[in-house]
Write a protein that holds these residues in place. Sequence first.
Motif, PDB file in Angstrom:
ATOM      1  N   ALA A   1       0.826  -1.209   0.000  1.00 28.56           N
ATOM      2  CA  ALA A   1       0.000   0.000   0.000  1.00 28.56           C
ATOM      3  C   ALA A   1       0.857   1.255   0.000  1.00 28.56           C
ATOM      4  CB  ALA A   1      -0.929  -0.007   1.218  1.00 28.56           C
ATOM      5  N   ARG A   2       2.051   1.171   0.631  1.00 28.54           N
ATOM      6  CA  ARG A   2       2.920   2.350   0.731  1.00 28.54           C
ATOM      7  C   ARG A   2       4.049   2.338  -0.292  1.00 28.54           C
ATOM      8  NH1 ARG A   2       0.505   1.160   4.974  1.00 28.54           N
ATOM      9  NH2 ARG A   2      -0.151   2.709   6.521  1.00 28.54           N
ATOM     10  N   GLY A   3       4.130   1.292  -1.101  1.00 29.30           N
ATOM     11  CA  GLY A   3       5.249   1.176  -2.041  1.00 29.30           C
ATOM     12  C   GLY A   3       6.586   1.108  -1.339  1.00 29.30           C
ATOM     13  N   ALA A   4       6.607   0.559  -0.116  1.00 32.08           N
ATOM     14  CA  ALA A   4       7.834   0.530   0.679  1.00 32.08           C
ATOM     15  C   ALA A   4       8.535  -0.814   0.560  1.00 32.08           C
ATOM     16  CB  ALA A   4       7.505   0.817   2.147  1.00 32.08           C
ATOM     17  N   THR A   5       9.853  -0.813   0.819  1.00 35.05           N
ATOM     18  CA  THR A   5      10.634  -2.061   0.801  1.00 35.05           C
ATOM     19  C   THR A   5      11.236  -2.307   2.178  1.00 35.05           C
ATOM     20  OG1 THR A   5      12.652  -0.912   0.138  1.00 35.05           O
ATOM     21  CG2 THR A   5      11.242  -1.739  -1.634  1.00 35.05           C
ATOM     22  N   ILE A   6      11.546  -3.578   2.456  1.00 35.29           N
ATOM     23  CA  ILE A   6      12.114  -3.949   3.752  1.00 35.29           C
ATOM     24  C   ILE A   6      13.257  -4.923   3.552  1.00 35.29           C
ATOM     25  CG2 ILE A   6      10.467  -5.851   4.107  1.00 35.29           C
ATOM     26  CD1 ILE A   6      10.502  -5.090   7.117  1.00 35.29           C
TER      27      ILE A   6
ATOM     28  N   SER B   1       7.576 -16.752   1.212  1.00 34.19           N
ATOM     29  CA  SER B   1       6.588 -17.798   0.919  1.00 34.19           C
ATOM     30  C   SER B   1       5.365 -17.198   0.233  1.00 34.19           C
ATOM     31  CB  SER B   1       6.183 -18.532   2.207  1.00 34.19           C
ATOM     32  OG  SER B   1       5.439 -17.670   3.028  1.00 34.19           O
ATOM     33  N   LEU B   2       5.248 -15.872   0.279  1.00 32.32           N
ATOM     34  CA  LEU B   2       4.140 -15.195  -0.406  1.00 32.32           C
ATOM     35  C   LEU B   2       4.533 -14.881  -1.843  1.00 32.32           C
ATOM     36  CD1 LEU B   2       3.246 -12.629   2.419  1.00 32.32           C
ATOM     37  CD2 LEU B   2       2.297 -14.912   2.053  1.00 32.32           C
ATOM     38  N   ALA B   3       3.680 -15.231  -2.782  1.00 31.98           N
ATOM     39  CA  ALA B   3       3.940 -14.900  -4.180  1.00 31.98           C
ATOM     40  C   ALA B   3       4.004 -13.381  -4.326  1.00 31.98           C
ATOM     41  CB  ALA B   3       2.852 -15.484  -5.075  1.00 31.98           C
ATOM     42  N   GLY B   4       4.949 -12.903  -5.143  1.00 30.17           N
ATOM     43  CA  GLY B   4       5.038 -11.470  -5.398  1.00 30.17           C
ATOM     44  C   GLY B   4       5.839 -10.706  -4.372  1.00 30.17           C
ATOM     45  N   SER B   5       6.554 -11.408  -3.467  1.00 34.29           N
ATOM     46  CA  SER B   5       7.265 -10.723  -2.387  1.00 34.29           C
ATOM     47  C   SER B   5       8.443  -9.899  -2.909  1.00 34.29           C
ATOM     48  CB  SER B   5       7.737 -11.715  -1.325  1.00 34.29           C
ATOM     49  OG  SER B   5       8.291 -12.862  -1.917  1.00 34.29           O
ATOM     50  N   SER B   6       8.898 -10.157  -4.145  1.00 36.71           N
ATOM     51  CA  SER B   6      10.035  -9.375  -4.649  1.00 36.71           C
ATOM     52  C   SER B   6       9.667  -7.896  -4.793  1.00 36.71           C
ATOM     53  CB  SER B   6      10.532  -9.932  -5.982  1.00 36.71           C
ATOM     54  OG  SER B   6       9.488  -9.930  -6.923  1.00 36.71           O
ATOM     55  N   ALA B   7       8.372  -7.565  -4.800  1.00 40.55           N
ATOM     56  CA  ALA B   7       7.963  -6.164  -4.910  1.00 40.55           C
ATOM     57  C   ALA B   7       8.406  -5.345  -3.708  1.00 40.55           C
ATOM     58  CB  ALA B   7       6.448  -6.066  -5.066  1.00 40.55           C
ATOM     59  N   TYR B   8       8.505  -5.963  -2.551  1.00 34.97           N
ATOM     60  CA  TYR B   8       8.855  -5.204  -1.337  1.00 34.97           C
ATOM     61  C   TYR B   8      10.040  -5.776  -0.574  1.00 34.97           C
ATOM     62  CZ  TYR B   8       5.630  -8.858   0.174  1.00 34.97           C
ATOM     63  OH  TYR B   8       5.004 -10.061   0.342  1.00 34.97           O
ATOM     64  N   PHE B   9      10.572  -6.909  -1.022  1.00 32.81           N
ATOM     65  CA  PHE B   9      11.653  -7.556  -0.284  1.00 32.81           C
ATOM     66  C   PHE B   9      12.890  -7.722  -1.166  1.00 32.81           C
ATOM     67  CE2 PHE B   9      13.656 -11.609   1.287  1.00 32.81           C
ATOM     68  CZ  PHE B   9      14.176 -11.081   2.452  1.00 32.81           C
ATOM     69  N   PRO B  10      13.877  -6.821  -1.056  1.00 32.67           N
ATOM     70  CA  PRO B  10      15.098  -7.009  -1.853  1.00 32.67           C
ATOM     71  C   PRO B  10      15.978  -8.131  -1.312  1.00 32.67           C
ATOM     72  CG  PRO B  10      15.291  -5.066  -0.447  1.00 32.67           C
ATOM     73  CD  PRO B  10      13.874  -5.540  -0.319  1.00 32.67           C
ATOM     74  N   GLY B  11      15.896  -8.393  -0.001  1.00 33.03           N
ATOM     75  CA  GLY B  11      16.692  -9.480   0.556  1.00 33.03           C
ATOM     76  C   GLY B  11      17.090  -9.231   1.990  1.00 33.03           C
TER      77      GLY B  11
ATOM     78  N   SER C   1      16.848  -9.615  -4.731  1.00 36.37           N
ATOM     79  CA  SER C   1      16.909  -8.691  -5.879  1.00 36.37           C
ATOM     80  C   SER C   1      18.241  -8.875  -6.598  1.00 36.37           C
ATOM     81  CB  SER C   1      16.794  -7.247  -5.388  1.00 36.37           C
ATOM     82  OG  SER C   1      17.954  -6.900  -4.649  1.00 36.37           O
ATOM     83  N   ASN C   2      18.304  -8.439  -7.858  1.00 37.33           N
ATOM     84  CA  ASN C   2      19.557  -8.500  -8.613  1.00 37.33           C
ATOM     85  C   ASN C   2      20.623  -7.616  -7.976  1.00 37.33           C
ATOM     86  OD1 ASN C   2      18.449 -10.302 -10.360  1.00 37.33           O
ATOM     87  ND2 ASN C   2      18.001  -8.790 -11.961  1.00 37.33           N
ATOM     88  N   GLU C   3      20.225  -6.444  -7.460  1.00 38.11           N
ATOM     89  CA  GLU C   3      21.175  -5.535  -6.822  1.00 38.11           C
ATOM     90  C   GLU C   3      21.877  -6.231  -5.646  1.00 38.11           C
ATOM     91  OE1 GLU C   3      18.036  -4.618  -7.723  1.00 38.11           O
ATOM     92  OE2 GLU C   3      18.992  -3.755  -9.500  1.00 38.11           O
ATOM     93  N   ALA C   4      21.082  -6.993  -4.876  1.00 37.56           N
ATOM     94  CA  ALA C   4      21.676  -7.681  -3.730  1.00 37.56           C
ATOM     95  C   ALA C   4      22.701  -8.710  -4.207  1.00 37.56           C
ATOM     96  CB  ALA C   4      20.582  -8.357  -2.901  1.00 37.56           C
ATOM     97  N   LYS C   5      22.422  -9.356  -5.325  1.00 36.94           N
ATOM     98  CA  LYS C   5      23.377 -10.348  -5.847  1.00 36.94           C
ATOM     99  C   LYS C   5      24.690  -9.654  -6.230  1.00 36.94           C
ATOM    100  CE  LYS C   5      19.817 -13.549  -7.670  1.00 36.94           C
ATOM    101  NZ  LYS C   5      18.588 -12.786  -7.426  1.00 36.94           N
ATOM    102  N   VAL C   6      24.577  -8.467  -6.786  1.00 35.99           N
ATOM    103  CA  VAL C   6      25.775  -7.717  -7.205  1.00 35.99           C
ATOM    104  C   VAL C   6      26.466  -7.104  -5.984  1.00 35.99           C
ATOM    105  CG1 VAL C   6      26.607  -5.739  -8.543  1.00 35.99           C
ATOM    106  CG2 VAL C   6      24.806  -7.227  -9.486  1.00 35.99           C
ATOM    107  N   ASP C   7      25.695  -6.353  -5.172  1.00 36.48           N
ATOM    108  CA  ASP C   7      26.294  -5.586  -4.071  1.00 36.48           C
ATOM    109  C   ASP C   7      26.820  -6.477  -2.951  1.00 36.48           C
ATOM    110  OD1 ASP C   7      25.445  -3.432  -5.506  1.00 36.48           O
ATOM    111  OD2 ASP C   7      23.859  -2.834  -4.125  1.00 36.48           O
ATOM    112  N   LEU C   8      26.022  -7.458  -2.558  1.00 33.25           N
ATOM    113  CA  LEU C   8      26.398  -8.219  -1.370  1.00 33.25           C
ATOM    114  C   LEU C   8      27.185  -9.481  -1.682  1.00 33.25           C
ATOM    115  CD1 LEU C   8      23.606  -6.639  -0.209  1.00 33.25           C
ATOM    116  CD2 LEU C   8      24.480  -7.887   1.766  1.00 33.25           C
ATOM    117  N   LEU C   9      27.031 -10.010  -2.913  1.00 33.36           N
ATOM    118  CA  LEU C   9      27.703 -11.271  -3.221  1.00 33.36           C
ATOM    119  C   LEU C   9      28.764 -11.114  -4.301  1.00 33.36           C
ATOM    120  CD1 LEU C   9      24.584 -13.626  -3.178  1.00 33.36           C
ATOM    121  CD2 LEU C   9      26.382 -13.456  -1.432  1.00 33.36           C
ATOM    122  N   GLY C  10      28.839  -9.935  -4.912  1.00 31.30           N
ATOM    123  CA  GLY C  10      29.852  -9.728  -5.932  1.00 31.30           C
ATOM    124  C   GLY C  10      29.598 -10.467  -7.239  1.00 31.30           C
TER     125      GLY C  10
END
Lengths: 416, 416
Positions: free
Chosen positions: A271-276, A293-303, B309-318
């Motif tokens: 809802a906020r377009g935020a990432t964690i 485990s939720l489909a589509g989690s890459s929208a808000y979870f970079p890692g 994310s792809n950025e994490a693969k580059v930034d954190l794992l080289g």
Amino acid sequence: MIKAEIIAVGAELTSGQCLDTNSAWLANRLDDLGIDVRFHTTIADDLADNVAAFRLASERVELVLVSGGLGPTQDDLTREALARAAGVELVRDPRAEADLIAFFARRNRPIPERNFVQTFIPNGGEILSNPIGTAPGIWFRLGRARFACMPGVPNELKMMFIEQVVPHIKGLTGDSARVVVRRKINTFGKGESEIEADALDLTARGRVPEVGITASEATISFRIAASGSTEAEAREALQPTVDLIYRRFGDWIIGEDDEDVQHALARELIARGATIALAESCTGGLISHMLTSLAGSSAYFPGGVVSYSNEAKVDLLGVPRETIETKGAVSDETARAMAIGVRDRFHADLGLSVTGVAGPSGGTVEKPVGLVYLGLAHARGVESRRLELGPEQPRSTIQRRASKHAINWTRLYLRA
Amino acid sequence: MIKAEIIAVGAELTSGQCLDTNSAWLANRLDDLGIDVRFHTTIADDLADNVAAFRLASERVELVLVSGGLGPTQDDLTREALARAAGVELVRDPRAEADLIAFFARRNRPIPERNFVQTFIPNGGEILSNPIGTAPGIWFRLGRARFACMPGVPNELKMMFIEQVVPHIKGLTGDSARVVVRRKINTFGKGESEIEADALDLTARGRVPEVGITASEATISFRIAASGSTEAEAREALQPTVDLIYRRFGDWIIGEDDEDVQHALARELIARGATIALAESCTGGLISHMLTSLAGSSAYFPGGVVSYSNEAKVDLLGVPRETIETKGAVSDETARAMAIGVRDRFHADLGLSVTGVAGPSGGTVEKPVGLVYLGLAHARGVESRRLELGPEQPRSTIQRRASKHAINWTRLYLRA
């Protein structure tokens, strides 16, 4: 009110090798149809026991659901037992035969001779088609009771019940049937006794609609059931109670049905377009797993980083070595530094960290098993929280509770 | 052979609101004691139904285990139903009263008046103490059958069964009892049909000892049961089959009972004093969670990166940005670079990586849902593996299977 019995057949059930989940599923469906389930019976593959159980059921209830015993082997005795209990012959059913031939034709496979036994049903019965298996079901009248015999394979049983048995049952109940509608509303963050104390008016005996409270891994759920002569009427009876629960428990509510804290956090982030980004120590990747485990989690979870060792906290998250040395890996200061570090490294809007003692060993008097610190870094700074989840709890419970509290805390931060 | 019936009492069971796990647990225990469980019956909180069920059971078996209906409320009817079925009075039991008083004294709480109903038992019965709850059990003879009535709370039921009911049952079976010993040996990496084809001699009908094969999330298990007049004799009957399975399935075997691939990998890592770091993309932290769910995992697991994310693969794992751009995030080359990067950053002996398409969306013709690459970096270089786990499987299955294959692949590398 129609009374019913559910009979499960199979030695793997009486011996305890397999857990019978069909009977509870069927009981729930009958309950929804306004039918009073009075007995469940489980019997092994023994002809005399089957005949006796069918006769007894036909004397004490009006509707009997039987699962299992319809396969092609010698152990499959439901057909024969039903015929014997009624004193009729088994006769070949042409529709069952056509279905069987079509089933194997679709698979381009010859029909094993023994499968033809599945085309016999007690004289006077009616077959219930099974589009996804070889065992047809049987609808049969024995004494004053109607029997619906279904295969024991859960998928086949469920499809046959919904598509073929329900219409038969509705034919029995006619207009007198009551429709039951249910909702399950989940909360997190308040204990079961607190929720109960705030809901005494809702859970009072005899209240309409009925409200029950159940707990699972610190998620406390309201279960509400209302009935009516139509679905619309039942929904109307339910709604004021649902509204009342939403008004009274507002922010504690995380979702309905199978939704838990991770679904609620995902909704707030989207809802906020935020990432964690996550920095996990004692939860060891569980929060990452729950989010992904939720489909589509890459929208808000970079890692995230699972920084199990102190070196990882320093090298990958930039926690100052002296913080760990002076305050300890399990400390408010380390949690804050982890959160700031992971937010920075993943360029995320939020950085969430967890560090604690999951046990069973590693606890001290000052830092006992179950002590957990959370850190949350955001654009305006960083905050922290201390949890005490032990010390008597097992490792898996501490990891799971810490994960759920961390997720819920973040959710509440976003809503504030 | 003694015949038994298991009766569960409670409207929450007949209605399907709760799943009855007590009955299957009790059936397994009775099976181990060489007792033939012929019937399970579930009844609601209705006095007439309870009386009828108890009478019927007393006529058809010699041993009846009852769970539930022993609490202090008006719904708890087991005591009264048992007395009515036998035609005797309920009498106050002084030992039950002393236990009740002691239970509340330990908690410094007054005894609610209604709890005193729990000190009454049918005349001629014997109480079964309950050290962890207020409901004592009852041992009672009705007709030719012995009844053991236990509380429905699983922990209380299990403790009471093991500590108090088993000695009573052994008193019934005397020297004629057969002891059953079981083993469960788990394998991973071979499909169920392959394992079955290699074990036809073991699973043949009528073989002694019996061997069954079950599958759960791609872990295939052998279940072996042998009986004897003593435990030593049963173990002796079992051992040659256990030895045969270990010889024949050697490297596929990952452990016994509840052990899975993560336990097997932990053993190999500990035996070699080796450490492992994880770079997870599509498994999203699940492998980290599986390893850190084991107590003591910090000995071999410094940590990992969830590089979603792809950025994490580059930034954190080289991972070189051009590798991702030219080969894709889901590729053999990216998997190798992730493994090398995470091994390096965590200073670990092994670096294990996973990248793939977990679905349900994100699949293409070239890279469908379920395509997964694994990478394993070690002192001598890096290797990779390609898995196809979809495309029809749900996200959770792909994540779990990919995690188990990655863990097992690492285990086999260490054993080679």
